[in-house]
Scaffold this motif. Sequence first.
Motif, mmCIF file in Angstrom:
data_model
loop_
_atom_site.group_PDB
_atom_site.id
_atom_site.type_symbol
_atom_site.label_atom_id
_atom_site.label_comp_id
_atom_site.label_asym_id
_atom_site.label_seq_id
_atom_site.Cartn_x
_atom_site.Cartn_y
_atom_site.Cartn_z
ATOM 1 N N PRO A 174 0.807 -1.220 0.000
ATOM 2 C CA PRO A 174 0.000 0.000 0.000
ATOM 3 C C PRO A 174 0.840 1.271 0.000
ATOM 4 O O PRO A 174 0.357 2.339 -0.389
ATOM 5 N N GLY A 175 2.109 1.161 0.421
ATOM 6 C CA GLY A 175 2.984 2.329 0.407
ATOM 7 C C GLY A 175 3.302 2.786 -1.003
ATOM 8 O O GLY A 175 3.271 3.986 -1.309
ATOM 9 N N THR A 176 3.603 1.835 -1.870
ATOM 10 C CA THR A 176 3.903 2.156 -3.271
ATOM 11 C C THR A 176 2.710 1.952 -4.194
ATOM 12 O O THR A 176 2.774 2.281 -5.382
ATOM 13 N N ARG A 177 1.635 1.378 -3.644
ATOM 14 C CA ARG A 177 0.422 1.082 -4.410
ATOM 15 C C ARG A 177 0.723 0.187 -5.613
ATOM 16 O O ARG A 177 0.219 0.406 -6.718
ATOM 17 N N THR A 178 1.541 -0.813 -5.381
ATOM 18 C CA THR A 178 1.916 -1.719 -6.462
ATOM 19 C C THR A 178 1.840 -3.168 -5.999
ATOM 20 O O THR A 178 1.995 -3.474 -4.813
ATOM 21 N N PHE A 179 1.619 -4.043 -6.966
ATOM 22 C CA PHE A 179 1.694 -5.483 -6.732
ATOM 23 C C PHE A 179 3.087 -5.966 -7.109
ATOM 24 O O PHE A 179 3.640 -5.575 -8.143
ATOM 25 N N GLY A 180 3.655 -6.802 -6.272
ATOM 26 C CA GLY A 180 4.982 -7.332 -6.526
ATOM 27 C C GLY A 180 4.948 -8.742 -7.057
ATOM 28 O O GLY A 180 3.883 -9.337 -7.248
ATOM 29 N N VAL A 181 6.117 -9.278 -7.292
ATOM 30 C CA VAL A 181 6.252 -10.642 -7.766
ATOM 31 C C VAL A 181 6.145 -11.583 -6.573
ATOM 32 O O VAL A 181 6.885 -11.456 -5.596
ATOM 33 N N GLY A 182 5.230 -12.504 -6.633
ATOM 34 C CA GLY A 182 5.028 -13.442 -5.540
ATOM 35 C C GLY A 182 5.659 -14.780 -5.834
ATOM 36 O O GLY A 182 6.595 -14.879 -6.645
ATOM 37 N N PRO A 183 5.167 -15.834 -5.198
ATOM 38 C CA PRO A 183 5.672 -17.176 -5.470
ATOM 39 C C PRO A 183 5.469 -17.549 -6.932
ATOM 40 O O PRO A 183 4.651 -16.965 -7.643
ATOM 41 N N LYS A 184 6.193 -18.537 -7.380
ATOM 42 C CA LYS A 184 6.113 -18.995 -8.755
ATOM 43 C C LYS A 184 4.692 -19.421 -9.101
ATOM 44 O O LYS A 184 3.975 -19.977 -8.275
#
Length: 474
Positions: A174-184
């Motif tokens: 929520p700080g950057t309002r972005t989704f990151g890369v998760g598990p494979k």
Amino acid sequence: MVGALLKIVSRSKLNEVGKGAFVMPSGAKSLRAVSGSRFVLSRVAQAVSRGVAVGALCLVVAAPTMAVSVPAKDTNLKSATAYMVSYRHQEHMWQTADGGLHLVTNRGATRSGGTLSLYSSFDGGLNWTSQIVLSKSGPTSVSDGYFDTATSSLSLVYDTSDGNINFVTYPYDPGTRTFGVGPKVQTLPKTAGISGVNPTFVTDTLGNTWVAMVKVVDTSQEAVIGLYRRKVGTTKWVDTGLTFGDKDAKSAPKIKRSARLVLTPSGIGMIYTVHGDMTWASRPTKGDATVPWQLGLMYSSPYPEDDEPASSHFSVVADGKGYLHLAFTDNGGLWYQRFDASKQVWELSQNLVPVAAGKNVTYMQMSWLGNKNVALTANFGEMARVYQSADRGGTTSSGSTSFACTYLLQHVKTADTGGQYNFGFPRLEAPSIALSSPVTVLQQYEDYTSGTSVLERLKSYQFSLATASDTCSQ
């Protein structure tokens, strides 16, 4: 009398046919009728065969006041496929505590290895920015998702262009309002010659994740609903071997099947449709993947099959107390039905809009708005309306519904656009859990202004909590 309840009964009554409890015969894996083509709750079979939702109520409408009109606003989203926000029984849109809206939509055109894209908006659903493309998705791919507030992550299951089912989780910052890369990305096991489509999933209270999908034989186009499970703490998916409903190719290439997995206070449940029949299935949390499911037929349509490829005209959401709120349509009519979490029964259904009214209701979306507030958004022809209940969808002692028509979602009529736009297929999308106001609703329509190609676009509306209206004329 019509009005028998669909009950979840104790395991000691699992073999008492006619008391609302059904199980597979010993050694059987397909959940099909012991006698005949389907299980039927004996006390309501006659009513169901006439297309009456189990226990449909005759509603008493309160004194009317006027609903509020909400004008449409344009969004920057567009697509080259009619599957832009399909299907209704799946979840594609979520709110986050930072005010963000997040949407998985099918763009139609392949980009970065896929067509399904995860978008975010921070202005109430007008301007959307692409964050992630789901790999190997195609123009007819559909998805289902759940945003876990405890882990701030979005899990998605979707079908791919090569007939696989993929499961993936993306952490949200929520700080950057972005989704990151998760598990494979995890690909569920696939049998040669059989494709998986139209998936949904649920994670039970023990942490096991279940995926229901439609399995389609590539050569014959025979289709049946199947079930997979991933045990907590593992990455291995296992086919349970269980199937739900008949296996056939009657409507090929349309699959005419959809299944929605949900949590119940005692385990997990599934609402599934096969052609015109809607069935409730449930099982306890404990036990291995082959524990028998109890079945009860909820609705059987008396009308000819429509053009919906997956019989997915239903939407269900669980509220904070575990009540399930179900909306479904058939032949232009609209029904609502509630699962009482305390009694663990499906209550009498409420026929909010009769078929005879001629309103052509086809698409709907259930949303929980916090506390006892639930909303049902549905199209009425090419426009849309919002019904709201401040009493968890219940009825009064006099038999009147607690739902009131509160908002009219308005846009220019197709007939007044000079052939530039068509709102005749108004698929709707809204967060199923909308704990902050206003609530955003998206409506799909066709755009013919680009020459020979047809674009699918989305209009945006917003509504707030309201309880005092009942008259919706448009």
